[in-house]
Design an enzyme around this catalytic site. Structure first.
Site, PDB file in Angstrom:
ATOM      1  N   CYS A   2       0.962  -1.175   0.159  1.00  0.00           N
ATOM      2  CA  CYS A   2      -0.054   0.244   0.013  1.00  0.00           C
ATOM      3  C   CYS A   2       0.876   1.234   0.064  1.00  0.00           C
ATOM      4  CB  CYS A   2      -0.892   0.005   0.883  1.00  0.00           C
ATOM      5  SG  CYS A   2      -2.023   1.544   1.244  1.00  0.00           S
ATOM      6  N   GLU A 109      -2.939  -0.035  -6.425  1.00  0.00           N
ATOM      7  CA  GLU A 109      -2.014  -0.759  -6.608  1.00  0.00           C
ATOM      8  C   GLU A 109      -1.441  -0.866  -8.097  1.00  0.00           C
ATOM      9  OE1 GLU A 109      -0.489  -2.379  -4.177  1.00  0.00           O
ATOM     10  OE2 GLU A 109      -1.917  -2.791  -2.669  1.00  0.00           O
TER      11      GLU A 109
END
Length: 231
Positions: A2, A109
DNA sequence: CCAGACGTTGTT
DNA sequence: GTCTGG
DNA sequence: CCAGACGTTGTT
DNA sequence: GTCTGG
């Protein structure tokens, strides 16, 4: 992992959602669709004194260990692996005493493709439910001016569930309501009770879609970053 | 004993 | 290649 | 996470 | 600060 996320909630919304008892903000943060390491982010933590209270504040994303000489060796530690967080010197004491939650709407992502290409994806809960990332924070004092404290935070990651592994093999730890209460309970000191919380979120109920490359640059911001693109 | 690391990710 | 900045 | 810089000297 | 490596 993340390394970029969306945070558009107002302090008022966060106070209501996380049952915050004390707000500790210089100024509210603006809505952001491209939150990046080194930037200030909202954090919910439990203040211990004089009695435990849930507090909303802002911290620098990118944990600076207390032993660092300089405040900003790059981005700092933006993630902490759930698998090793209990033993790493950089995180061990924070796991016991400085757990927090980083509120988010959704996160980004990048899926690795052939030839080193990187396709960005948006990842959100179906139905638009918000996300509570498990985090750890650390205070840092400049030896030259120890009265000022820099508070910084790392987001804990774990293995991606099967759904999200289509895009990336790691994901942030997302806490559900009971796990969040346990995570923020300052009375819990035993890693044996904390580590079971740091597991992949269930694989159902996620929306995952490719987006344009504009999200790559932190200079770009806005809800348009979420628009679907061919991927 | 002192010196030096202490973190994650991805890519090759 | 590797570090810094956002 | 990705993007962008990465250097010194002297002169204005 | 605290641990590991030499």
């Amino acid at each position: 992992m993340c390394g970029r996320y969306v945070s558009t909630a107002t302090p008022e919304q966060l106070v209501a959602e996380y049952h915050v008892e004390q707000v500790c903000l210089d100024a509210p943060l603006p809505p952001r669709w491209n939150v990046a390491p080194t930037q200030p982010v909202y954090v919910v933590a439990t203040e211990r004194e004089p009695e435990p209270r849930r507090q909303l504040g802002t911290m620098r994303w990118g944990l600076v260990p207390s032993w660092e000489k300089r405040a900003t060796p790059g981005a700092g530690l933006i993630n902490a692996r759930a698998e090793t967080v209990a033993t790493r010197p950089a995180f061990r004491s924070a796991l016991r005493r400085r757990r927090c939650v980083v509120p988010a709407d959704s996160f980004w992502e990048w899926r690795a493709g052939p030839g080193g290409s990187r396709q960005p994806f948006a990842i959100a809960r179906r139905g638009g439910a918000t996300l509570a990332f498990a985090g750890l924070w650390e205070p840092w004092r400049d030896p030259a001016s120890p009265e000022r404290v820099l508070r910084s935070v790392a987001i804990i990651t774990t293995a991606a569930n099967r759904r999200l592994a289509e895009v990336h093999e790691r994901m942030p730890v997302v806490l559900d309501a009971p796990a969040l209460d346990r995570w923020l309970d300052p009375g819990t000191l035993d890693p044996g009770l904390l580590l079971p919380l740091l597991v992949p979120a269930p694989e159902d109920g996620w929306e995952v879609w490719p987006v344009g490359a504009r999200v790559n640059s932190v200079a770009n911001d806005g809800p348009d970053l979420l628009e679907p693109a061919a991927g």
